[in-house]
Design a protein around this motif. Structure first.
Motif, mmCIF file in Angstrom:
data_model
loop_
_atom_site.group_PDB
_atom_site.id
_atom_site.type_symbol
_atom_site.label_atom_id
_atom_site.label_comp_id
_atom_site.label_asym_id
_atom_site.label_seq_id
_atom_site.Cartn_x
_atom_site.Cartn_y
_atom_site.Cartn_z
ATOM 1 N N ASP A 61 -13.573 -8.693 -22.062
ATOM 2 C CA ASP A 61 -14.793 -8.183 -22.682
ATOM 3 C C ASP A 61 -14.469 -7.089 -23.698
ATOM 4 O OD1 ASP A 61 -16.330 -9.914 -21.184
ATOM 5 O OD2 ASP A 61 -16.913 -8.392 -19.692
ATOM 6 N N GLU A 62 -13.556 -6.186 -23.334
ATOM 7 C CA GLU A 62 -13.150 -5.116 -24.240
ATOM 8 C C GLU A 62 -12.484 -5.687 -25.495
ATOM 9 O OE1 GLU A 62 -10.145 -1.249 -24.349
ATOM 10 O OE2 GLU A 62 -10.288 -2.458 -22.530
ATOM 11 N N GLU A 75 -15.106 -7.385 -27.709
ATOM 12 C CA GLU A 75 -15.897 -6.369 -28.409
ATOM 13 C C GLU A 75 -15.118 -5.807 -29.595
ATOM 14 O OE1 GLU A 75 -17.414 -1.939 -27.352
ATOM 15 O OE2 GLU A 75 -17.812 -3.487 -25.864
ATOM 16 N N TRP A 76 -13.823 -5.538 -29.395
ATOM 17 C CA TRP A 76 -12.985 -5.011 -30.472
ATOM 18 C C TRP A 76 -12.852 -6.032 -31.605
ATOM 19 C CZ3 TRP A 76 -8.577 -6.174 -33.092
ATOM 20 C CH2 TRP A 76 -8.021 -5.153 -33.857
ATOM 21 N N LYS A 91 -14.903 -8.486 -32.408
ATOM 22 C CA LYS A 91 -16.175 -8.615 -33.116
ATOM 23 C C LYS A 91 -16.465 -7.398 -33.982
ATOM 24 C CE LYS A 91 -18.468 -11.855 -30.034
ATOM 25 N NZ LYS A 91 -19.581 -12.070 -29.080
#
Length: 124
Positions: free
Chosen positions: A63-64, A67-68, A70
């Protein structure tokens, strides 16, 4: 290689390397978007960019990483066959960018902002 060294740097040298992590991740992602077509598993991206220590990435790490990716203009898709998240290298190659820091100011020091200075001097 940078991220392997970053994880094993002796004598707190990783603090010095922290200054370059964001830029190295971005440059590595740009290279991957040109080299791997059409997609690359997000787990591989997370391992290569130093989000994980080489072991299998768990959901929070993925997930991290997503997010990075994107936040830097990359596109992540879900593979219909394996339901695995994939970095879409072909679609992302033209859209990648390095975002400006949120706390950046023109003169380089957020503590020297004019409004903050005027507020502090009026209170004194």
């Amino acid at each position: 290689m940078f991220f392997r060294l970053y994880k094993t740097a002796p004598n707190l040298n990783f603090y010095l390397m922290d200054l370059y992590v964001e830029r190295m991740r971005f440059e590595a992602l740009r290279c991957m978007s040109r080299s791997y077509r059409p997609t690359l598993p997000l787990e591989v991206i997370a391992r290569m960019l130093g989000f994980t220590n080489g072991a299998q990435a768990d959901k929070d790490v993925l997930d991290e990483c997503e997010e990075w990716v994107k936040a830097h203009g990359g596109q992540v898709v879900v593979d219909s066959a394996s339901s695995e998240r994939q970095f879409d290298a072909k679609a992302s190659a033209a859209t990648l960018f390095m975002p400006e820091p949120e706390d950046a100011v023109a003169h380089g020091d957020a503590n020297l902002a004019v409004n903050d200075f005027l507020t502090r001097s009026a209170q004194a």
